[in-house]
Scaffold this motif. Structure first.
Motif: not given
Length: 464
Positions: A397-413
């Motif tokens: 129901x929601x996108x699995x990738x967000x800004x929080x994960x992008x910040x802490x992983x340093x990777x975009x989807x």
């Protein structure tokens, strides 16, 4: 007359009817050279007989219990003859799944004792006495005492804060050595809770780890470039067996990841024959256990688990060869290192923390250990892809990738799209791989049976 002379002898030899005195006993001893035996009452004899039987029975029970406790439990040993068979990896499903190791006694008690000793060994630094001026002490002793009390209270508050920080660090270390691969949700909102200097230091640590994973990284084509006697299937059979060994000895997941890293790094630089591949596997697990475990298995146990195919001297010789070849560089970031941080970030965006999310992400990450093709991806990319696919599997129901994960992983989807697609194929087992040690492990209830879950189709909109 003769009858009268024999009467004393008969009287002395007969059992006395009453109590015998010391004088009578001495007289009898001097006269006949013996001490008459005094019969004990029947009640006393029965008591001594019962007491003797009780002691003998207790002794027999203790002996039987000690024998049962000291007797070693039977353990099935494994010789990886299948490693030398090239076609075995694709021929049948019973290549390695037929060999199941019996569970060993859990070393949780020893681990708890070691952890308690380690925590109790921390000493609180002594509080230095506050310095007071000589004039103030002489002129007004009450003011000086109040000043000292205020200083002592302030220092106690500072040491309480220090102890609180040490306790948090020790909890992180304990969490890192848990048997279960699942993570409890303890990641909270960082705004207002973490100080800026701590946040910057953590970011700097993981920045250095991402640089280190590029330096100490195995070659992704060493099978084609260097190895001629072993194949990808043999490597998969070895790792599948090592997963069972790690479960047998209740090793932490970091030990398994470091073991595979040492094997791939050594094979990237040295040619090895297939007869020595299992020796390399147990030696790498021995080194990783010494580095990661609190109570590492002994060398003899690794020899025993291979049905004594290799001697202790051979294992120690291989250990020296591996350590010298790798330059003793054992502190390398693995997929598990990054997965621990990325899961905390993923749990922060959820209203209700999910244990299933952690189990599923760890399951997907461990599946990549057997597949040789995942060596071309960095460990941080594999960890990010495992979190991405786990979130998509549990919630569409929601996108699995967000800004929080992008910040802490340093990777975009978009950066992890190829790895996520390959990981989904591995999850569905499209290649029909017969190595099922990891799948059987994560079908257990303690891992929420996440091996039975499948992810829906991935769309391009998820990576835009």
């Amino acid at each position: 007359m003769a009858a009268r002379k024999e009467n004393p002898v008969l009287t002395a030899c007969q059992a006395p009817s009453g109590r015998i005195t010391r004088a009578q006993a001495a007289a009898n001893r001097g006269r006949f050279g013996l001490v008459p035996s005094v019969p004990l009452p029947a009640r006393t004899q029965r008591k001594q007989t019962a007491k003797g039987k009780t002691k003998r029975g207790a002794l027999d029970e203790n002996t039987a219990a000690g024998t049962a406790a000291s007797a070693p439990q039977p353990k099935r040993r494994t010789v990886l003859k299948d490693v030398t068979n090239i076609g075995c990896a694709n021929s049948s499903k019973n290549c390695t799944t037929g060999t199941k190791l019996q569970p060993k006694s859990k070393p949780t008690q020893r681990v708890k004792q070691a952890l308690s000793k380690k925590q109790c060994s921390k000493k609180v630094p002594k509080l230095p006495l506050p310095a007071a001026g000589g004039n103030s002490v002489v002129n007004d002793s009450r003011n000086s005492e109040e000043t000292q009390k205020v200083d002592l209270l302030a220092q106690l508050d500072e040491h309480t804060d220090l102890l609180g920080n040490e306790g948090a660090l020790s909890l992180q270390n304990i969490e890192r050595n848990r048997d279960s691969a699942c993570h409890e949700a303890f990641f909270e909102a960082r705004n207002g809770t973490d100080k800026p200097e701590f946040a910057d230091s953590k970011a700097e640590i993981y920045t250095n780890m991402m640089a280190s994973e590029l330096i100490r990284r195995p070659r992704s084509n060493y099978m084609e470039a260097l190895q001629r006697d072993i194949t990808k299937g043999m490597r998969g059979i070895l790792i599948d067996w090592l997963v069972e060994v790690s479960e047998e000895y209740k090793l932490v997941p970091d030990t398994l990841y470091l073991t595979i890293n040492l094997i791939d790094r050594f094979l990237s630089q040295h040619y090895i024959e297939r007869q020595k591949l299992q020796l390399l596997g147990i030696t790498s697990m021995l080194i990783a256990s010494k580095y990661e475990e609190i109570c590492a298995p002994r060398v003899e146990e690794f020899c025993f688990i291979t049905d004594n195919t290799y001697t202790k001297a051979e294992v120690l010789k291989m250990e020296c060869l591996v350590l010298n070849d790798l330059g003793f560089h054992l502190s390398v970031p693995t997929t598990k290192t990054f997965l621990r941080r990325f899961l905390r970030a993923a749990q922060a965006s959820r209203k209700v923390p999910s244990i299933t999310l952690g189990c599923l992400a760890n399951y997907l990450a461990e599946l990549t250990l057997i597949d040789y093709s995942f060596l071309k991806f960095l460990p941080s990319v594999v960890a990010a892809s495992a979190v991405f696919l786990a979130k998509w599997t549990l919630d569409q129901s929601d996108l699995p990738w967000n800004r929080t994960l992008e910040h802490y992983t340093s990777y975009k989807s978009s950066d992890i799209q190829i790895c996520v697609c390959a990981l989904r194929e591995l999850q569905h087992n499209t290649s029909n791989c017969p190595l099922n040690a990891i799948r059987d492990k994560y079908r257990q209830q303690k891992f929420e049976c996440v091996a039975n879950l499948t992810s829906p189709e991935l769309t391009q909109s998820l990576f835009s």
